[in-house]
Design a protein around this motif. Structure first.
Motif: not given
Length: 436
Positions: A30-55
């Motif tokens: 997930a972090l590699s996908a975020g970083l390759m898309s131009g996001l920072s590590v923190v932004d990538s983590i926050e996006m991942m955590v926000n998406g965890m509620g789906g399951q």
């Protein structure tokens, strides 16, 4: 941007195959996908955590079902089943392996205890296997079949959880489908697993085979536990009432959490399990199912990162241009992608959110029907679960069959189950995608 999805999935797969912890592997992907898309590590983590509620619902279901499984095993009701198998099937090799497949199948739907029954049922039978020269690879195939095929085909117990995961994954990507439709979509792939089981038991592993001491990596000083003389009593009857109550509530509400809670409450209310054991039952349930539940949460976050960064849309465009409108070729490629991803993760349930994020846009762009899309997602999720060194569907059988050190996890469980279930799943899943 299409390469973002490909590289991140490769990161996930390679790390898992290198036996890096699955949760850490998904986070790294997930972090590699975020970083390759131009996001920072923190932004990538926050996006991942926000998406965890789906399951979240699925994860809680796993925890509660784990506790329910522990409560059922506490009563000793499975000992009655072991004694019956020894008495009725001694000398009947093929019938015994088929019976084990049938008993294992109950663990996913009717009595949703998942792998908790394996260390109770199998070790007492190992001496009998040796006396009858049963090929343990066939037993491994039977156990893995019982741990997979029922939830793939039947939307009850863990099957309801699996089909709801498909439903939720498709809904999150813009496609609505009912549980009844997902069950219909998975009938053909599930039939492929039945074919694989019959080939394994009746053809491949039918001949006598002597188990080799130390084949499992150690010269275990194992003595089969003595057969306990257990008769059906009041506690066992009340256990069956609790199981029936859990199943009825689950069917009526179509909610696995409600069913699991009902079963647990009845086990304590009927004093089948003493109330003072409540903490231990829950702790053991979390220990058995907690890692899988959290894997599902993190994988949902990974799928959300792929969606939000636009990487999935880019992959759809690239795939559409490369594969054109050849649905047969697209279906085969998607199934092979599912095979690689699931072998890496080791859990079909945890793979579905990732697979759905990738497959739904491609299937929509390629003109697949809703049923065909569900079949591809479900089959791709189930692919690789059998044969994965990190899967419960292989680790569970090995834990029982290698209790005496005579069963190798890779060559006696993973390879046989990979051959006999993944190949039929690819063939029958591909057919389902074409005809539905």
């Amino acid at each position: 941007m299409a390469w973002v999805v490909i590289i991140s999935v490769l990161v996930l797969t390679v790390l898992c195959l290198l036996r890096v912890n699955v949760i850490l592997s998904i986070i790294a992907a997930a972090l590699s996908a975020g970083l390759m898309s131009g996001l920072s590590v923190v932004d990538s983590i926050e996006m991942m955590v926000n998406g965890m509620g789906g399951q979240a619902e699925t994860a809680l279901s796993y925890i509660l079902l784990g506790a329910f499984a522990v409560a059922i095993s506490y009563t000793g009701i499975t000992t009655i089943l072991v004694n019956y198998l020894i008495k009725a099937l001694t000398g009947k090799k093929t019938m015994m392996v088929l019976a084990i497949a049938g008993v294992a199948s109950l663990s996913q739907n009717l009595v949703p205890v998942h792998i908790a029954f394996v260390p109770i049922l199998i070790p007492p039978l190992l001496k009998l296997f040796d006396d009858m020269k049963v090929d343990r690879r066939g037993v491994a195939a039977a156990l893995t079949f019982g741990l997979k095929a029922p939830y793939v085909m039947i939307p009850a117990g863990f099957g309801l959880l699996f089909h709801q995961t498909i439903q939720d994954g498709m809904a999150e990507n813009g496609v609505s489908i009912t549980i009844g439709e997902t069950a219909l979509a998975m009938l053909i792939p599930g039939f492929g697993m039945i074919v694989g089981l019959l080939i394994a038991i009746l053809v491949t592993y039918r001949k006598d085979r002597v188990a080799v001491p130390g084949a499992g990596g150690s010269e275990a000083n194992f003595t089969a536990p003595p057969a306990e003389k257990v008769t059906f009593n009041r506690k066992h009857g009340l256990t069956l009432i609790a199981i029936t109550g859990a199943l009825i509530v689950q069917i009526i509400t179509q909610n696995l959490i409600a069913g699991a809670l009902t079963g647990l409450v009845l086990m304590f209310a009927l004093v089948v399990v003493p109330f003072r054991k409540g903490e231990q039952v829950m702790a053991d349930g979390v220990a058995m199912m907690g890692q899988i539940a959290f894997i599902m949460l993190v994988s949902s976050g990974f799928g959300k990162v792929l969606q939000k960064t636009g990487a999935v849309d880019a992959l759809v465009e690239a795939a559409s241009g490369f594969l054109g409108d050849n649905q047969a070729l697209i279906a085969l490629v998607l199934l092979l992608v599912g095979l690689v991803v699931t072998i890496g993760i080791g859990s079909s349930f945890a793979t579905i959110p990732i697979i759905a994020a990738l497959f739904v846009p491609i299937c929509l762009a390629s003109g697949f029907s809703t049923l065909a899309t569900a079949s591809l997602i479900g089959t791709a999720g189930a692919l690789g679960d059998a044969g994965s060194p990190a899967s419960d569907s292989t680790l569970g059988p090995t834990s029982g069959l290698n209790a005496d050190g005579k069963h190798h996890h890779i060559w006696d469980t993973c390879v046989p189950t990979f051959i006999h279930f993944n190949i039929p799943l690819i063939v029958f899943g591909w057919v389902a995608a074409i005809v539905l």
